[in-house]
Design a protein around this motif. Structure first.
Motif, PDB file in Angstrom:
ATOM      1  N   MET A   1       0.844  -1.316   0.122  1.00 17.85           N
ATOM      2  CA  MET A   1       0.011  -0.117  -0.074  1.00 17.85           C
ATOM      3  C   MET A   1       0.970   1.420  -0.026  1.00 17.85           C
ATOM      4  O   MET A   1       1.907   1.543   0.718  1.00 17.85           O
ATOM      5  CB  MET A   1      -0.945  -0.131   1.318  1.00 17.85           C
ATOM      6  N   GLU A   2       0.477   2.064  -0.976  1.00 19.28           N
ATOM      7  CA  GLU A   2       1.446   3.370  -0.969  1.00 19.28           C
ATOM      8  C   GLU A   2       1.212   4.299  -0.052  1.00 19.28           C
ATOM      9  O   GLU A   2       0.168   4.525   0.496  1.00 19.28           O
ATOM     10  CB  GLU A   2       0.945   3.942  -2.570  1.00 19.28           C
ATOM     11  N   ARG A   3       2.018   4.859   0.278  1.00 17.40           N
ATOM     12  CA  ARG A   3       1.935   6.017   1.422  1.00 17.40           C
ATOM     13  C   ARG A   3       1.356   7.490   0.593  1.00 17.40           C
ATOM     14  O   ARG A   3       1.330   7.460  -0.476  1.00 17.40           O
ATOM     15  CB  ARG A   3       3.460   6.283   1.961  1.00 17.40           C
ATOM     16  N   PRO A   4       0.654   8.174   1.463  1.00 16.53           N
ATOM     17  CA  PRO A   4      -0.047   9.207   0.959  1.00 16.53           C
ATOM     18  C   PRO A   4       0.980  10.129   0.216  1.00 16.53           C
ATOM     19  O   PRO A   4       0.789  10.644  -0.729  1.00 16.53           O
ATOM     20  CB  PRO A   4      -0.292   9.950   2.288  1.00 16.53           C
ATOM     21  N   GLN A   5       2.371  10.142   0.542  1.00 19.67           N
ATOM     22  CA  GLN A   5       2.950  11.245  -0.214  1.00 19.67           C
ATOM     23  C   GLN A   5       3.514  10.533  -1.464  1.00 19.67           C
ATOM     24  O   GLN A   5       3.519  11.213  -2.557  1.00 19.67           O
ATOM     25  CB  GLN A   5       4.403  11.146   0.692  1.00 19.67           C
ATOM     26  N   GLU A   6       3.457   9.368  -1.566  1.00 17.30           N
ATOM     27  CA  GLU A   6       3.743   8.676  -2.890  1.00 17.30           C
ATOM     28  C   GLU A   6       2.386   8.899  -3.785  1.00 17.30           C
ATOM     29  O   GLU A   6       2.602   8.887  -4.995  1.00 17.30           O
ATOM     30  CB  GLU A   6       3.969   6.961  -2.602  1.00 17.30           C
ATOM     31  N   LEU A   7       1.377   8.824  -3.108  1.00 17.05           N
ATOM     32  CA  LEU A   7       0.049   8.724  -3.750  1.00 17.05           C
ATOM     33  C   LEU A   7       0.051  10.254  -4.503  1.00 17.05           C
ATOM     34  O   LEU A   7      -0.121  10.455  -5.729  1.00 17.05           O
ATOM     35  CB  LEU A   7      -1.009   8.773  -2.940  1.00 17.05           C
ATOM     36  N   ALA A   8       0.432  11.072  -3.675  1.00 17.89           N
ATOM     37  CA  ALA A   8       0.362  12.604  -4.139  1.00 17.89           C
ATOM     38  C   ALA A   8       1.434  12.896  -5.335  1.00 17.89           C
ATOM     39  O   ALA A   8       1.013  13.372  -6.422  1.00 17.89           O
ATOM     40  CB  ALA A   8       0.615  13.479  -3.071  1.00 17.89           C
ATOM     41  N   ARG A   9       2.513  12.116  -5.223  1.00 23.49           N
ATOM     42  CA  ARG A   9       3.573  12.082  -6.246  1.00 23.49           C
ATOM     43  C   ARG A   9       3.097  11.523  -7.624  1.00 23.49           C
ATOM     44  O   ARG A   9       3.209  12.217  -8.647  1.00 23.49           O
ATOM     45  CB  ARG A   9       4.786  11.515  -5.659  1.00 23.49           C
ATOM     46  N   SER A  10       2.454  10.571  -7.325  1.00 22.54           N
ATOM     47  CA  SER A  10       1.764   9.849  -8.548  1.00 22.54           C
ATOM     48  C   SER A  10       0.725  10.620  -9.162  1.00 22.54           C
ATOM     49  O   SER A  10       0.736  11.000 -10.482  1.00 22.54           O
ATOM     50  CB  SER A  10       1.248   8.590  -8.033  1.00 22.54           C
ATOM     51  N   LEU A  11       0.031  11.224  -8.408  1.00 21.90           N
ATOM     52  CA  LEU A  11      -1.214  12.204  -8.764  1.00 21.90           C
ATOM     53  C   LEU A  11      -0.419  13.280  -9.506  1.00 21.90           C
ATOM     54  O   LEU A  11      -0.789  13.717 -10.601  1.00 21.90           O
ATOM     55  CB  LEU A  11      -1.999  12.687  -7.692  1.00 21.90           C
TER      56      LEU A  11
END
Lengths: 790, 95
Positions: free
Chosen positions: A1-11
């Motif tokens: 599960m990705e961390r919120p920070q990684e999610l934000a980067r992906s977005l």
């Protein structure tokens, strides 16, 4: 599960990749280290190609700056660049955001261009809304019209309207704008100053995608100077520089119009050609300046005498033409002409001199003269020449009939010339016979025109047109030549047939006649003497008798003989007979034809025969149309004759056949060969006289003539003869008393019939005519019996 | 020779004779004349006229200014109006 920070980067990465702006991340040297798809599209390079490329430090923080993207295919692109410094992976980088504004830049460029065109155009431009209210105008508009932009905006272009175009003009303009979306043409408008000006105007409707008119755009160019120049040229081309009157060109135009109008309104039109008399002398004596002044004065005076609608034109020099229109009757032009003459001959003060000239005018009237405009001018010119000849200072009317005559003559001359060249003339031959023996003694050659359209024409139909014209000599020589050729042909087949040819006095009197005849004879050397005979016509025209008789003698030496044609006509026949070495006299057919009914004609025939006998000349009678003519001629001792009663003229090839078959009438051949004694002629006259008397009686009874023939017995030749010479010679004749009685019976009966007619019983009188005929026949039979028995 | 070597060598790439190109040239000349009076060499290359030159230098967009000498070579892109930024961009700072 990705961390919120990684999610934000992906977005964030997704946003960058999907962004419509190109995004470049540049290192401190200005090289590209990251690019998004929009950037690759903008540069038209893929990510790998962009990676590491030196782009440069973007200098555009804060306000965006425009840059041009260079592409391999050279298609230009424009981008708006923003740049930010940033830190990435511990390094100082630049983020350049490139927004593609190529389309916007293009549109802006176009708008700018359009604005430039609008402002700087040399044409005046008006833009209106769909209702025609002006929403903008350009500088040139102001320059041309004098209205500032502020004055024009909000107004309707009617502001410029002049009264030069009729309302229909504007109706048509709006119709074209609504239907076709554009209109162009020339139009006169008015400036703010009130001055008119001409413009070439183009109006276009600007429509939206629904085809609804959004605006009207009008472009116009001031062409006033051009128009003025054009008008000047027109004046130079159509008006005489000296007098300002219409010149030849404008005259031609006006005259054509006048002819059309005259035709349409059923009015007369006069064309007057006017030439000043004595103008040249003034020019020579006082110089051209004085002459010019005189022309100007006289032109103005004459113009003053004319009505509106008439035209006075100067053709050049001292020649003018006046066109007078709308004349109810031809005479209407006369007072105008008189005034023109008056205007021309009144003294003209030039400097301290008084100059005098006059005018000669030739006039022709349309449609009496139904020519075209050019011919009308020529006819008027001809008539002017006649006015000059007749003494100047006057007018002369062109004579249509005379002109037609001359024209016809010229045309027929040309036609005859052509016919001669095309060999359309032929000779027909009329036999001349001895009525008693039936022998053919010769033929008379008579010309015929084998006309391609009108068939065979007799000489009366064309020769009168060339009378005394050189062409008649050519025709005359052709006849002689053709006759000589025919003689040769006949001689070659053993036929000796003399041909007589008519020669006019005009031809005979040509100085070259003898030489020409000799040449023609020389061209046909085999011809025997006497084969050609010349019949001289119109002998009364031969005044120089000594010359003609020597000429005739010279001809005779060439073997050519002569006949005097139409003998008995004219006055001097006796003198001619005495002087001319003619072998043969021809008794004119008019006397022969009528001798059966007219005692006077009979008297002439008898005299001619007597003269021929006295002068020892042979004689032939023309005009023998019936057996009776021949009988009487034979009775008078004339054996030779020609006429329809014997044969009509025929082509040469028919002649042999005719000769083989023709037989003289038994009434001719049965007559014993004996000349009638002078004394025996009286009963002949009596016979002839009573024939005529009866004809006149018939005419009276049928109402054809007003007066009866003389009823007085003492006016009657026969009564006179019966009581004088007849009584002396025939008193003892058994038939004499019966003759007296029959004669009285004839006249008594005549009187009775006249009475009947006068008493209103014409039908009864006519019914008894047969009785009168019978008695008359009995009288004539008795006369003949008396005559024969001696 | 020495003088030449000391010169500042610049190349400005522009696209066409637009108003923007004109502004870029004028701005740059003003900056150079103020900062390096008499000792710079400026070549102006119109990429529409000489596309080859742009390719050689691998120029991606205009206006691009390249400082060739003194080394190291530097290039900037964009608005040339701000003297400070331009000078900084090509590696000169104002004292």
């Amino acid at each position: 599960m990705e961390r919120p920070q990684e999610l934000a980067r992906s977005l964030f990465q997704t946003v960058v990749e999907e962004a419509s702006d190109g995004i470049l991340v540049l290192n401190s040297a200005g090289s590209i280290i990251l690019s998004n798809p929009a950037a690759t599209t903008l540069f038209e390079l893929d990510e790998a190609e962009l990676d590491g490329q030196l782009f440069g430090f973007p200098i555009a923080d804060g306000a965006p700056t425009e840059i041009n993207i260079l592409r391999e295919n050279n298609s230009p692109a424009t981008a708006e660049m923003r740049a930010r410094e940033a830190w990435w992976q511990g390094e100082r980088v630049f983020v350049a955001i490139l927004r593609d504004i190529t389309e916007r830049a293009r549109a802006e460029a176009r708008l700018k261009l359009a604005a430039n065109v609008f402002t700087h155009a040399r044409e005046g431009i008006i833009i209106t809304d769909p209702d025609g209210t002006i929403i903008d105008v350009n500088d040139t508009f102001t320059r041309i019209t004098g209205y500032s932009r502020a004055e024009a905006v909000g107004q309707n272009p009617r502001l410029l309207k002049s009264a030069r175009q009729p309302p229909e003009f504007y109706t048509a303009m709006w119709r074209a704008l609504i239907d076709d979306g554009h209109w162009s043409g020339e139009i006169w408008n008015r400036r703010k100053s009130g001055e008119g000006y001409a413009e070439i105007l183009t109006i276009s409707a600007v429509r939206d995608s629904d085809n609804k008119t959004q605006n009207y755009v009008a472009l116009f160019t001031d062409i006033t100077t051009l128009k003025e120049h054009q008008q000047q040229l027109e004046i130079v081309a159509h008006y005489d520089a000296l007098t300002n009157m219409p010149n030849r060109v404008l005259l031609a135009d006006r005259l054509k119009q006048a002819v059309t109008q005259s035709h349409r309104h059923n009015r007369f039109l006069a064309v007057a050609y006017l030439d000043l008399d004595g103008f040249k002398a003034i020019n020579d004596q006082h110089g051209h300046d004085v002459g010019d002044e005189l022309l100007i004065s006289i032109a103005q005076r004459m113009k003053h005498e004319l009505r509106d609608g008439d035209t006075l034109a100067r053709l050049g020099g001292d020649e003018f033409v006046v066109v007078m229109v709308d004349l109810t009757v031809p005479q209407d032009c006369e007072p105008l002409l008189a005034r023109l003459l008056q205007a021309a001959c009144a003294p003209v003060p030039v400097g301290d001199m008084l100059l005098n000239v006059s005018a000669s005018i030739g006039v022709t009237l349309y449609p009496k003269d139904g020519a075209d405009a050019d011919q009308l001018l020529r006819h008027a010119d001809q008539a002017m020449y006649q006015a000059k000849l007749a003494g100047k200072n006057r007018y002369h009317l062109f004579d249509v009939a005379q002109d037609l005559l001359i024209k016809n003559r010229r045309e027929s001359l040309e036609a005859i010339q052509g016919a001669l060249a095309r060999n359309e003339f032929v000779l027909h031959y009329q036999p001349k016979v001895n009525m008693r023996t039936g022998a053919t003694i010769g033929v008379e050659a008579l010309i015929r025109w084998n006309h391609p359209d009108h068939g065979l024409l007799a000489p009366e139909a064309f020769l009168p047109n060339i009378e005394n014209h050189p062409l008649s000599i050519q025709i005359g020589e052709w006849v002689i030549d053709t006759a000589l050729a025919q003689i040769e042909i006949w001689q070659a087949s053993g036929i000796e047939m003399p041909i007589s040819v008519n020669v006019s006095a005009h031809q005979l009197l040509q100085k070259t006649f003898l030489a020409r005849l000799a040449a023609l004879m020389a061209a046909h050397p085999g011809i025997r003497p006497g084969a050609l005979e010349l019949e001289i016509l119109e002998t009364s025209a031969l005044k120089d008798m000594a010359y003609v008789s020597s000429l005739m003698r010279a001809c005779r030496e060439m073997g050519v003989s002569f006949a005097l044609d139409d003998f008995g006509t004219g006055y001097s026949s006796l003198t001619y007979l005495k002087n001319f070495p003619a072998d043969l006299l021809k008794v004119d057919r008019s006397f022969v034809l009528d001798m059966l009914g007219d005692p006077d004609d009979l008297a002439i025939v008898v005299s001619v025969l007597g003269l021929a006998n006295a002068f020892n000349r042979r004689v032939i009678a023309e005009g023998v149309e019936t057996v009776a003519h021949g009988e009487l001629l034979l009775l008078l001792g004339c054996e030779f004759a020609q006429g329809f009663g014997i044969s009509r003229p025929m082509p040469a090839f028919e002649l042999c056949d005719w000769m083989a078959h023709w037989k003289p009438d038994p009434a001719w051949t049965s007559r014993p060969m004996r000349a009638t004694r002078r004394d025996d002629l009286a009963p002949l006259f009596a016979d002839v006289q009573h024939r005529q008397w009866l004809v006149d009686m018939e005419r009276f009874l049928t109402g054809e003539q007003e007066l009866p023939p003389s009823l007085n017995l003492h006016d009657c030749y026969t009564d006179h003869w019966l009581n004088t010479e007849g009584r002396q010679r025939y008193a003892k004749h058994p038939l004499y008393s019966m003759l007296m009685e029959t004669h009285e019976h004839v006249h008594r009966l005549g009187r009775e019939l006249v009475e009947l007619r006068r008493n209103g019983m014409p039908s009864e009188a006519i019914a008894r005519l047969r009785e009168l005929h019978l008695v008359r026949d009995e009288l004539i039979a008795s006369l003949r019996r008396v005559l024969r028995s001696f | 020779m020495e003088l030449y070597d000391n010169r500042i060598q610049l190349k400005l790439f522009i696209a066409g004779s637009s108003v923007r190109s004109g502004n870029a040239i004028a701005n740059l000349k003003r900056i150079c004349d103020e900062s390096f009076p008499g000792c710079y060499q400026l070549d102006i290359i119109d990429v529409l006229q000489q596309p080859g030159m742009a390719e050689v230098e691998r120029v991606l967009a205009t206006p691009t200014l390249i400082k060739i000498a003194p080394p190291p070579a530097r290039r900037i892109i964009g608005d040339l109006a701000d003297k400070e930024k331009v000078l900084a961009g090509i590696g000169f700072s104002i004292e």
